[in-house]
Design a protein around this motif. Structure first.
Motif, short mmCIF file in Angstrom:
data_model
loop_
_atom_site.label_atom_id
_atom_site.label_comp_id
_atom_site.label_asym_id
_atom_site.label_seq_id
_atom_site.Cartn_x
_atom_site.Cartn_y
_atom_site.Cartn_z
N GLN A 707 4.59 33.88 -0.81
CA GLN A 707 5.17 32.56 -0.56
C GLN A 707 6.21 32.28 -1.64
N ARG A 708 7.40 31.81 -1.23
CA ARG A 708 8.48 31.54 -2.19
C ARG A 708 8.13 30.36 -3.08
N LEU A 709 8.42 30.54 -4.41
CA LEU A 709 8.26 29.42 -5.36
C LEU A 709 9.57 28.63 -5.41
N ASN A 710 9.43 27.33 -5.69
CA ASN A 710 10.60 26.47 -5.76
C ASN A 710 11.42 26.78 -7.01
N ALA A 711 12.67 26.39 -6.96
CA ALA A 711 13.52 26.55 -8.14
C ALA A 711 12.98 25.70 -9.29
N GLY A 712 13.14 26.19 -10.51
CA GLY A 712 12.68 25.44 -11.67
C GLY A 712 12.46 26.33 -12.86
N VAL A 713 11.87 25.75 -13.93
CA VAL A 713 11.57 26.48 -15.16
C VAL A 713 10.08 26.81 -15.13
N TYR A 714 9.76 28.11 -15.40
CA TYR A 714 8.37 28.57 -15.34
C TYR A 714 8.03 29.26 -16.66
N LEU A 715 6.73 29.17 -16.99
CA LEU A 715 6.19 29.86 -18.17
C LEU A 715 5.51 31.13 -17.70
N TRP A 716 5.81 32.28 -18.37
CA TRP A 716 5.13 33.53 -18.04
C TRP A 716 4.23 33.94 -19.18
N LEU A 717 3.13 34.69 -18.83
CA LEU A 717 2.16 35.14 -19.82
C LEU A 717 1.60 36.48 -19.35
N ILE A 718 1.68 37.54 -20.24
CA ILE A 718 1.10 38.85 -19.94
C ILE A 718 -0.06 39.08 -20.89
N GLU A 719 -1.25 39.38 -20.30
CA GLU A 719 -2.46 39.65 -21.08
C GLU A 719 -3.01 41.02 -20.67
N ASP A 720 -3.78 41.62 -21.60
CA ASP A 720 -4.46 42.87 -21.33
C ASP A 720 -5.81 42.83 -22.01
N GLY A 721 -6.87 42.71 -21.22
CA GLY A 721 -8.22 42.66 -21.78
C GLY A 721 -8.43 41.44 -22.66
N GLY A 722 -7.84 40.33 -22.30
CA GLY A 722 -7.99 39.12 -23.08
C GLY A 722 -7.02 38.99 -24.24
N LYS A 723 -6.19 40.05 -24.44
CA LYS A 723 -5.23 40.03 -25.54
C LYS A 723 -3.85 39.71 -24.99
N THR A 724 -3.18 38.73 -25.63
CA THR A 724 -1.86 38.32 -25.18
C THR A 724 -0.81 39.29 -25.71
N LEU A 725 0.00 39.85 -24.72
CA LEU A 725 1.07 40.76 -25.13
C LEU A 725 2.37 40.01 -25.35
N GLY A 726 2.57 38.92 -24.61
CA GLY A 726 3.80 38.16 -24.76
C GLY A 726 3.83 37.00 -23.80
N SER A 727 4.73 36.03 -24.05
CA SER A 727 4.90 34.87 -23.17
C SER A 727 6.29 34.31 -23.40
N GLY A 728 6.72 33.40 -22.50
CA GLY A 728 8.04 32.79 -22.65
C GLY A 728 8.42 32.02 -21.40
N TYR A 729 9.67 31.48 -21.40
CA TYR A 729 10.16 30.68 -20.28
C TYR A 729 11.25 31.44 -19.54
N ILE A 730 11.25 31.21 -18.22
CA ILE A 730 12.31 31.77 -17.37
C ILE A 730 12.75 30.69 -16.42
#
Length: 734
Positions: A707-730
């Protein structure tokens, strides 16, 4: 119409169908030609040319179907139009179909009986001929034929050819005018177009009468008289008048087997009865007919119908017996032969075998003896069992002779001859070769020599046994050898495996059912020798490969050289490593000639930080070093600037192929089960993806349900086994 069907039309008649050609255009059109594709004579067109149709007008043409025989017919009407300006049609095609039928059916009585009619007088009877079919019946001719045709005639003005419509009828008047006393008979022959009943024949029967004289019977029958035998009987003349009657002469039909007896003239007194003797002496089998004629003093002729049946014994049966193939010397085939007496008299037979003129020896015999016996009329013989026993190979002819009193074998009293033939077959054997010399074979090794056994005969060859061979020879034997068909062969392998030096001799025998060659001897010789064989030799450029420090998920390649230092080809069967950090793309399966070298790339690609150790295991045919091990070492170093790289920061997934996707690059991390989550500006999760350990993931702005997401600013987060590898805005722009 798209097609024209004439349906069923009677043969000889015609059916016409008119069709209309309409011009719905605004210009005049003209047909150059109207023609039939098959040009069948049964279909006709009127007119065939010069058909002009004005704009908005029409024109009728006539199609006719006139079948000349029964059956379905097809053709195609093709109209070719002139190519005028503004006219874009070239031709018109109309399929035509029709069926010719012969549905006329002639009907009428098979016999027309006349009342007794005085000699030299006439009587007339009408015969009703009908057509019970659905097509007109064409009567092509009327005629009278037969024994007494001169005493029957058609009435004057009777049409000899006419047509009877379907369901109609026609009367035919026939006149009977006897000139002889007695039964008279002829046939009315009606030629017509009813193919199943053409011509139709009507039996005409009448009796010429002289009421004072009665001759009985009017038909004298001699039933079943053997050929060459004479049988006699009488007809009787009864005088019912008031005066004596004198018969001046009597005779029978010329060239018939009937003969009148007695002296003439014959006087039959008033109220008396006198007999006239006749004899029947058939000279052949079959049915015979004739007439007895008696002439009175008043010149009146009386007739009596004569019939007789000549009978005789007749032998019949097949004239050839084929015994096919029988095994020579040991085989016998028996065929029971049955023949028939097709006659009406007892058949006396005596069978015996006889040598064919082209044969040297008789291989056929009768098992039941050769005594004479009788066969009743219209019966089969008892089986004559004939045996065929060949003692050699080849085609053999013979004869069965049946002596009898059969009439159909007269006058020479020749026997009924049955041709006999059979083929003696046998297996033959050819052995290639009967002498085998292995010459010199290295000790502790083996050599194989084929022995080809071929069946040169005409029957299956069976190998009964093969005697064993003494060491160091051996045979590849089976318990039951399959039969070898004629022309077939199989290969027997003789193996020589010397364990010591020296010359060895042996022999074995092949026992079979081969014709006149039951045993074949095969001799085997060979020598065992000792020689030094050239060997392969493997060398590797280094027994250790150290890759030093390599960042995680990066790679480094070193070269390993493998050489053949021997005199025989070196076969590298496998090159392998155990762990996942070292990679060898070429896993073996190649050969090196003597003194040849091959480079094998080895790659170190650490998947995690830390020291890594492994071994490259090389397997070959070097008898001294079947396995060579090369130590592998390297140090996986973590990237000091580890981060997830996201490009571009703003993406526009609108399908224009420009910035339609955003890439998350996490190759610098060692991951197991990474997860990417997308949050909206209020912190709610809008999409969750289980991404792979490949190191990068492409996202096109839709959630996991596409399903298409609406236009806007989103926060992303990548985790592996409960450990955060990185995050940021797009930013997602649509």
């Amino acid at each position: 119409p798209d097609q024209v069907s004439f349906g069923e039309v009677c043969v000889g008649e015609s059916k016409i169908i008119k069709i209309t050609l309409a011009n719905r255009g605004t210009r005049e059109i003209a047909a150059e030609e109207l023609q039939l594709a098959l040009d069948r004579a049964e279909f006709t067109i009127t007119p065939r040319d010069n058909v002009v149709i004005p704009a908005g007008g029409s024109r009728e043409i006539e199609l006719a179907f006139s079948p000349i025989a029964a059956g379905a017919l097809h053709d195609t009407l093709r109209i070719s139009w002139q190519q005028l300006p503004g006219v874009n049609i070239s031709h018109t095609v109309v399929p035509l179909a029709g069926a010719g039928v012969s549905a006329q059916r002639i009907s009428g009585l098979s016999t027309l009986d006349f009342d007794d009619t005085n000699v030299n007088e006439s009587s007339t009877k009408s015969y009703l001929l009908s057509n019970v079919g659905t097509c007109p019946l064409q009567v092509e001719s009327l005629r009278i034929s037969g024994r007494d045709s001169s005493e029957f005639s058609l009435a004057p003005n009777t049409p000899l050819a006419f047509t009877i419509p379907a369901g109609g009828s026609q009367e035919i008047h026939v006149i009977f005018s006897p000139v002889i006393v007695g039964a008279r008979e002829a046939r009315l022959v009606i030629a017509n177009n009813d193919l199943a009943r053409n011509p139709k024949q009507v039996t005409l029967q009448g009796n010429g009468a002289e009421f004072d004289i009665v001759i009985t019977p009017d038909t004298l029958i001699f039933a079943g008289v053997p050929v060459g035998v004479s049988a006699c009987d009488s007809v009787f003349i009864i005088n019912k008048g008031t005066d004596a009657v004198t018969f001046s002469a009597a005779w029978t039909t010329e060239l018939s087997p009937f003969d009148v007896q007695g002296n003439w003239p014959l006087v039959v007194g008033e109220g008396d009865t006198s007999g006239v003797a006749l004899c029947f002496a058939p000279s052949d089998t079959g049915f015979f007919s004739g007439q007895l004629f008696l002439r009175s003093s008043e010149d009146k002729v009386f007739a009596v119908v004569l019939q007789g049946h000549g009978i005789a014994p007749i032998i019949a049966g097949v004239r050839q017996l084929d015994f096919a193939q029988v095994l020579a010397e040991s085989g016998t085939k028996i065929i029971p032969y049955v023949f028939e007496n097709q006659g009406d008299v007892e058949l006396i037979v005596r069978p015996e075998p006889q040598l064919d003129e082209t044969a040297v020896r008789n291989y056929f015999r009768i098992l039941d003896g050769s005594e004479s016996y009788t066969i009743p009329p219209r019966s089969q013989s008892k089986p004559v069992r004939i045996a065929f026993t060949p003692d050699s190979t080849g085609q053999f002819p013979g004869k069965l002779l049946i002596y009898s009193n059969a009439y159909n074998l007269q006058p020479n009293n020749s026997p009924f001859e049955v041709s006999l033939k059979g083929e003696g077959i046998a297996p033959g054997i050819k052995v290639e070769a009967t002498e085998i010399d292995f010459r010199q074979i290295e000790i502790n090794s083996s050599a194989v020599a084929p022995v080809i056994i071929t069946n040169t005969g005409t029957a299956n060859l069976f190998i009964e046994k093969i005697t064993p061979l003494a060491a160091p020879y051996s045979l590849q034997l089976v318990e039951d050898f399959p039969p070898v068909p004629p022309g077939g062969s199989f290969v027997l392998e003789v193996k020589f495996s010397p364990g010591q030096e020296g010359r060895f001799e042996a022999q074995f025998e092949i026992h079979s059912n081969a014709f006149r060659r039951r045993q074949v001897l095969v001799q085997v010789t060979g020598a065992g020798i000792r020689t030094e064989k050239p060997q392969p030799c493997i060398t590797v450029s280094s027994t250790e490969l150290d890759f030093g420090r390599v960042r995680v998920r990066r790679d480094s390649t070193r070269i390993m050289e493998i050489s053949n230092c021997g005199e025989a080809p070196l076969e590298i069967t496998q090159i392998s490593v155990q762990g996942e950090h070292f990679i060898i793309a070429e896993g073996g399966g190649f050969s090196l000639d003597r003194q040849e070298t091959r480079t094998v790339p080895v790659t170190f690609k650490p998947r995690s930080a830390g020291a890594k150790l492994d071994e490259a295991v090389i397997t070959s045919n070097d008898p001294a070093h079947k396995t060579v091990r090369v130590k592998l070492a390297g140090d996986g170093r973590a990237n000091p600037n580890v981060a997830v790289r996201v490009t571009p920061a703003i993406f526009t997934p609108n399908g224009d192929t420009y910035n339609d996707e955003i890439k998350f690059d996490y190759k610098d991390f060692e991951v197991t089960e990474p997860v990417l989550r997308i949050f909206n500006i209020r912190g709610a999760v809008t999409a969750t993806f289980k991404i792979t350990d490949a190191g990068e993931f492409l996202w096109d702005g839709v959630d996991e349900r596409r399903q298409r997401l609406n236009a806007g600013v989103y926060l992303w987060l990548i985790e592996d086994g409960g450990k955060t590898l990185g995050s940021g805005y797009i930013s997602l722009v649509r």
